[in-house]
Enzyme design. Structure first.
Site, mmCIF file in Angstrom:
data_model
loop_
_atom_site.group_PDB
_atom_site.id
_atom_site.type_symbol
_atom_site.label_atom_id
_atom_site.label_comp_id
_atom_site.label_asym_id
_atom_site.label_seq_id
_atom_site.Cartn_x
_atom_site.Cartn_y
_atom_site.Cartn_z
ATOM 1 N N TRP A 103 0.860 -1.184 0.000
ATOM 2 C CA TRP A 103 0.000 0.000 0.000
ATOM 3 C C TRP A 103 0.898 1.235 0.000
ATOM 4 C CZ3 TRP A 103 -1.916 2.548 4.938
ATOM 5 C CH2 TRP A 103 -2.880 3.540 4.658
ATOM 6 N N ASP A 140 -0.834 -5.379 9.351
ATOM 7 C CA ASP A 140 -1.865 -4.444 8.904
ATOM 8 C C ASP A 140 -3.059 -5.275 8.447
ATOM 9 O OD1 ASP A 140 -3.309 -2.274 8.083
ATOM 10 O OD2 ASP A 140 -1.939 -1.630 6.511
ATOM 11 N N LYS A 181 -13.667 -1.186 5.301
ATOM 12 C CA LYS A 181 -14.177 -2.105 4.288
ATOM 13 C C LYS A 181 -15.245 -3.039 4.843
ATOM 14 C CE LYS A 181 -10.816 -0.642 1.546
ATOM 15 N NZ LYS A 181 -9.954 0.515 1.841
#
Length: 424
Positions: free
Chosen positions: A154, A235, A271
């Site tokens: 990311w 993460d 999400k």
């Protein structure tokens, strides 16, 4: 010299002085994803498709408010005991306790023994930042202050660590030849890195590749990390959203805790609860004992106080209701499965169209082997540029697409355009 400086300054108006101060500030490049979205919005083509968006869309290409979130919102609206006072610095305890059980498991010994530190953050980005900041202040560094990040990762990971004085170093992860995991390269980096290095690991649904290790590979990774004394910085932005199963997507984190590997985990509810704009997240650090946990939490509180003072309440209250009410929790699991299964269906259909109908050159099995919101298609930069410029399909230049941007109305068009650029 001092007099000359005074003379020069005396001729400048406040406006001139302000301009002089900031004239050397360079223009920063625009964020690639937001730039892509802006270009998509400006496109007038009826065929345009946005495959860059990092947010779930339903089959009508609309943002989806989870039914369970609507229900929880109504409960909060009718709760006359609520006010708008500050939350504690470390957040809403019902939320952080529930979030810890969600990622670590309700029976986790780390929770039962009081060894877990949980702090509410500004979604996953804030969790990454607070975790990085804490390590920059208190980690006992064995050499240069650096963190190993998967290649690719990311994009924001690099900026987050650099902003706190930790230099990111890429480690082998994605193999473009197989469009899969470079497992041997990953293991070699783990073995060659100095003891007690920090490795950032994606708990599930690796962003941006969608390539995850298998459970057996995770076991090997854990074994090497434990032997080298590395620190694991997890993460987790997609728990439940990736596979449709909350427990399955937390497997790697729970296994590392079970093995006694030192770690922290960054958690987001953007999400899996569709709460993108509410910025709901948490940071959990597993320590060796309760006394250490207390000291760690005290310092995290100091860091949080100096940055955001107190986290926002509304999103945390929504998630807290969902996590702690058995009926809402079961409904949430159903909503998560709805999102995950739609994305899986799009993966299967895209592969079927490319392989069975269009007979597009190449092997497209990686589309269904990958998991989560994103897929690395294997398309090169020129093909991606052609897709955008002539096909009005917006994706990043490295071939990453958001599977959530596909639906029954556009998937055939997208497949046909991919087939076209591959043949060209």
């Amino acid at each position: 010299m001092a007099n000359r400086l005074k003379q020069l300054v005396s001729h400048l108006s406040p406006k001139d002085m302000a301009a002089e101060i900031w004239q050397s500030v360079p223009l920063a490049p625009p964020d690639s994803i937001f730039k892509l979205t802006a270009a998509y919005k400006a496109d007038t083509s009826k065929d345009k498709v946005n495959l860059g968006v990092g947010a779930y869309r339903d089959d009508n290409d609309k943002p989806w408010i989870l039914p369970v979130v609507k229900k929880a919102t109504q409960i909060l609206l009718n709760d006359e005991t609520l006010d708008h006072e500050y939350l504690p610095i470390t957040g809403l305890s019902d939320f952080t306790n529930g979030a810890a059980k969600l990622i670590l498991g309700s029976e986790s010994p780390a929770i039962k023994e009081g060894r877990t530190v949980s702090v509410q953050t500004i979604s996953g980005t804030g969790a990454n930042h607070l975790g990085a900041l804490f390590l920059s202040r208190f980690y006992n560094w064995n050499g240069p202050r650096k963190v190993y990040l998967s290649n690719p990762t990311w994009a924001n990971h690099h900026a987050i660590f650099r902003n706190v004085g930790i230099e990111p170093v890429d480690y082998a992860y994605y193999d473009p030849k197989t469009i899969g995991l470079d497992f041997s390269g990953f293991i070699q980096i783990l073995k060659n890195a100095p003891d007690r290095s920090i490795f950032l690991l994606h708990a599930c649904a690796h962003n941006p590749t969608g390539v995850d290790p298998t459970p057996e590979q995770w076991r090997t990774i854990a074994e090497v990390i434990k032997a080298k004394g590395h620190y694991s910085f997890f993460d987790c932005a997609y728990q439940g959203f990736a596979s449709g199963d909350l427990d399955r997507d937390a497997w790697a984190v729970r296994y590392f805790v079970e093995q006694g590997i030192p770690l922290l985990v960054c958690q987001s509810f953007a999400k899996n609860a569709g709460l993108y704009g509410e910025r709901v997240g948490a940071l959990h650090l597993v320590s060796v004992d309760q006394d250490t946990a207390s000291r760690v939490k005290s310092q995290m509180s100091v860091l949080q106080r100096s940055e955001i003072s107190n986290p926002p309440a509304h999103g945390a209250r929504l998630v807290s209701l969902i996590l702690n009410d058995p009926e809402l929790f079961e409904e949430w699991k159903g909503d998560i499965k709805t999102m995950a299964e739609r994305i899986k269906a799009m993966r299967r259909e895209l592969r079927r169209l490319l392989t069975e109908e269009l007979h597009t050159p190449g092997n497209w099995d990686h589309i269904v082997n990958q998991i989560g919101m994103f897929s690395f298609t294997g398309l090169n930069g020129e093909q991606c540029k052609e897709l955008t410029e002539t096909g009005h399909i917006y994706l990043t230049g490295n071939g990453r697409i958001s599977m959530a941007g596909l639906n029954t109305g556009n998937i055939r068009y997208v497949a046909e355009q991919i087939d076209r650029v591959v043949h060209q």
